[in-house]
Design an enzyme around this catalytic site. Structure first.
Site: not given
Ligand code: GRF
Length: 209
Positions: A92, A95, A111
């Site tokens: 969650m 990056l 996703h």
């Protein structure tokens, strides 16, 4: 071919992580799971990875006051596992660019929508609100954008008129558990070639996708 070192980053339930671990256990993937990193010490994913005897580390987002400090610690922990492939599975956090730069084209994500539609949070709810007849899931390489990297695999599911976000998410999840291990399998066989935005699946002369 040497086995790829697969590291999984998960913050929650861990069902996608488990689908990858199962495929590895069943010998479907030319890779080994070297570890799991969770950003949440209470993630159910941790118990699941223990059941598969996979070492795990927790980099608890809550113990860092800034995002930058968290990213730094995360990167150091990731490097300790010397991964060839990093799989985000319900991780969650976005990056940082240093992280993505160090592991370019070696980080993949799942996703729960047909990208580029409905990136970001609550993708199933977004699909329902928009009124699409079909949705699905996407495995893609991770770049600096939000769910924008080159697409590896997608699967389509219908949206029914009596769906709510939970029922749609459950239908999509079945497909997630099918295509995520398949994308990892292809990566570990070096069969994914990125050309611009396109990912070509190269099965030794036989090219798909
Ligand atoms: C999945 O729907 C995945 O597509 C999204 O987050 C959810 C994680 O579920 N990125 P799980 O932790 O893998 O069960």
């Amino acid at each position: 071919m040497t086995k790829k070192r697969i590291l999984i980053l998960a913050s929650g339930r861990g069902s996608n992580m488990e689908s990858i671990l199962k495929a590895i256990d069943q010998g479907q993937i030319a890779g080994e799971a070297v570890g799991v990193i969770s950003s949440n010490p209470d993630a159910p994913a941790i118990e699941k990875c223990c059941q598969h005897n996979i070492p795990y580390s927790v980099v608890d987002r809550k113990s860092f006051s800034t995002k930058a400090d968290f990213q730094k610690a995360l990167l150091v922990t990731v490097q300790g596992f010397r991964p060839d492939l990093i799989c985000l599975a319900g991780f969650m956090h976005i990056l940082g660019s240093e992280f993505i730069g160090k592991y370019r084209n070696r980080i993949i994500n799942i996703h729960p929508s047909l990208l580029p539609s409905f990136p970001g949070l609550n993708a199933q709810e977004q699909a329902l609100q928009y009124g699409v007849r079909f949705s699905g899931c996407t495995v893609h390489f991770v770049d600096e954008g939000m769910d924008t990297g080159p697409i590896i695999l997608q699967a389509v599911v219908p949206v029914h008129s009596d769906d709510d976000a939970q029922s749609l998410a459950a239908r999509i999840l079945v497909e997630e558990h099918r295509i995520y291990p398949e994308a990892v399998r292809l990566f570990c066989l070096d069969q994914l070639k990125i050309i611009g935005r396109r990912v070509i699946i190269d099965q030794g002369g036989k090219v798909n996708g």
